[in-house]
Design a protein around this motif. Sequence first.
Motif, PDB file in Angstrom:
ATOM      1  N   MET A  44     -22.511  49.204  23.250  1.00 49.61           N
ATOM      2  CA  MET A  44     -22.746  50.909  23.575  1.00 49.61           C
ATOM      3  C   MET A  44     -22.884  51.375  22.221  1.00 49.61           C
ATOM      4  O   MET A  44     -23.529  52.400  22.228  1.00 49.61           O
ATOM      5  CB  MET A  44     -21.262  51.295  24.178  1.00 49.61           C
ATOM      6  CG  MET A  44     -20.784  50.812  25.343  1.00 49.61           C
ATOM      7  SD  MET A  44     -19.423  51.349  25.989  1.00 49.61           S
ATOM      8  CE  MET A  44     -19.572  53.019  26.293  1.00 49.61           C
ATOM      9  N   GLU A  45     -22.623  50.551  20.937  1.00 51.95           N
ATOM     10  CA  GLU A  45     -23.048  51.325  19.578  1.00 51.95           C
ATOM     11  C   GLU A  45     -24.631  50.990  19.586  1.00 51.95           C
ATOM     12  O   GLU A  45     -25.134  51.252  18.319  1.00 51.95           O
ATOM     13  CB  GLU A  45     -22.344  50.727  18.570  1.00 51.95           C
ATOM     14  CG  GLU A  45     -20.920  51.239  18.482  1.00 51.95           C
ATOM     15  CD  GLU A  45     -20.863  52.464  17.553  1.00 51.95           C
ATOM     16  OE1 GLU A  45     -21.917  52.962  17.255  1.00 51.95           O
ATOM     17  OE2 GLU A  45     -19.757  52.999  17.236  1.00 51.95           O
ATOM     18  N   GLY A  46     -25.222  50.373  20.439  1.00 52.99           N
ATOM     19  CA  GLY A  46     -26.680  50.338  20.252  1.00 52.99           C
ATOM     20  C   GLY A  46     -27.246  48.729  19.900  1.00 52.99           C
ATOM     21  O   GLY A  46     -28.331  48.557  19.630  1.00 52.99           O
ATOM     22  N   ILE A  47     -26.218  47.772  19.758  1.00 51.93           N
ATOM     23  CA  ILE A  47     -26.453  46.405  19.424  1.00 51.93           C
ATOM     24  C   ILE A  47     -27.165  45.858  20.563  1.00 51.93           C
ATOM     25  O   ILE A  47     -26.536  45.888  21.865  1.00 51.93           O
ATOM     26  CB  ILE A  47     -25.141  45.720  19.031  1.00 51.93           C
ATOM     27  CG1 ILE A  47     -24.189  46.441  17.790  1.00 51.93           C
ATOM     28  CG2 ILE A  47     -25.394  44.156  18.416  1.00 51.93           C
ATOM     29  CD1 ILE A  47     -25.193  46.593  16.781  1.00 51.93           C
ATOM     30  N   GLY A  48     -28.165  44.961  20.299  1.00 52.53           N
ATOM     31  CA  GLY A  48     -28.913  44.179  21.729  1.00 52.53           C
ATOM     32  C   GLY A  48     -29.010  43.009  21.145  1.00 52.53           C
ATOM     33  O   GLY A  48     -29.024  42.531  20.105  1.00 52.53           O
ATOM     34  N   GLN A  49     -29.583  42.204  22.086  1.00 54.35           N
ATOM     35  CA  GLN A  49     -30.258  41.114  21.995  1.00 54.35           C
ATOM     36  C   GLN A  49     -31.562  40.951  21.527  1.00 54.35           C
ATOM     37  O   GLN A  49     -32.319  41.466  22.097  1.00 54.35           O
ATOM     38  CB  GLN A  49     -29.952  40.097  23.244  1.00 54.35           C
ATOM     39  CG  GLN A  49     -28.622  39.855  23.677  1.00 54.35           C
ATOM     40  CD  GLN A  49     -28.352  39.006  24.968  1.00 54.35           C
ATOM     41  OE1 GLN A  49     -29.250  39.108  25.734  1.00 54.35           O
ATOM     42  NE2 GLN A  49     -27.405  38.094  24.835  1.00 54.35           N
TER      43      GLN A  49
END
Length: 159
Positions: A84-89
């Motif tokens: 939800m903090e914007g961390i993605g794969q």
Amino acid sequence: MIFAHTFDKVEHGIKTVTRRLWRPDWELTDGRLTTGRGWRRELYRVGGTYAAQPGRGKPAEFRIEILSLREENLQDITEGESIMEGIGQPTRNHPAGNVSHLHVNFAVRCGDKSWAVGETARDAYCSLWNTIHQASGCQWDANPRVVRIEFRKLEAPHA
């Protein structure tokens, strides 16, 4: 609200939570975060709308609505909250995606040039936090108090 390092994630609706270092003169009561000694000035409140800026002194590009406020320790963040903090794969075409030998499963861009990466989303969030907060007592290992702010991007009214 300023999102100097992750503005693009907020703009595209990928980042819906942010954490800010807790300050000694802050109080959080009845969905209102206030500051000051003696007299209180409201910083944020649940249901309030605020301008979203890509950096200090830069013009607002849209507004966000605060959905919830909570005080917690930084390391209380979960894997889901890290996303939800914007961390993605990272993808194959993603600059951080070409480091699979380093067991990088998650990444987020920090400003224009660098990447915070990790084996888990929480690890990548830790890396991002330490990139942004370099002062003593503010880094991940110190586990500082933070305010967790959940928000949603508001769509611009149609003309």
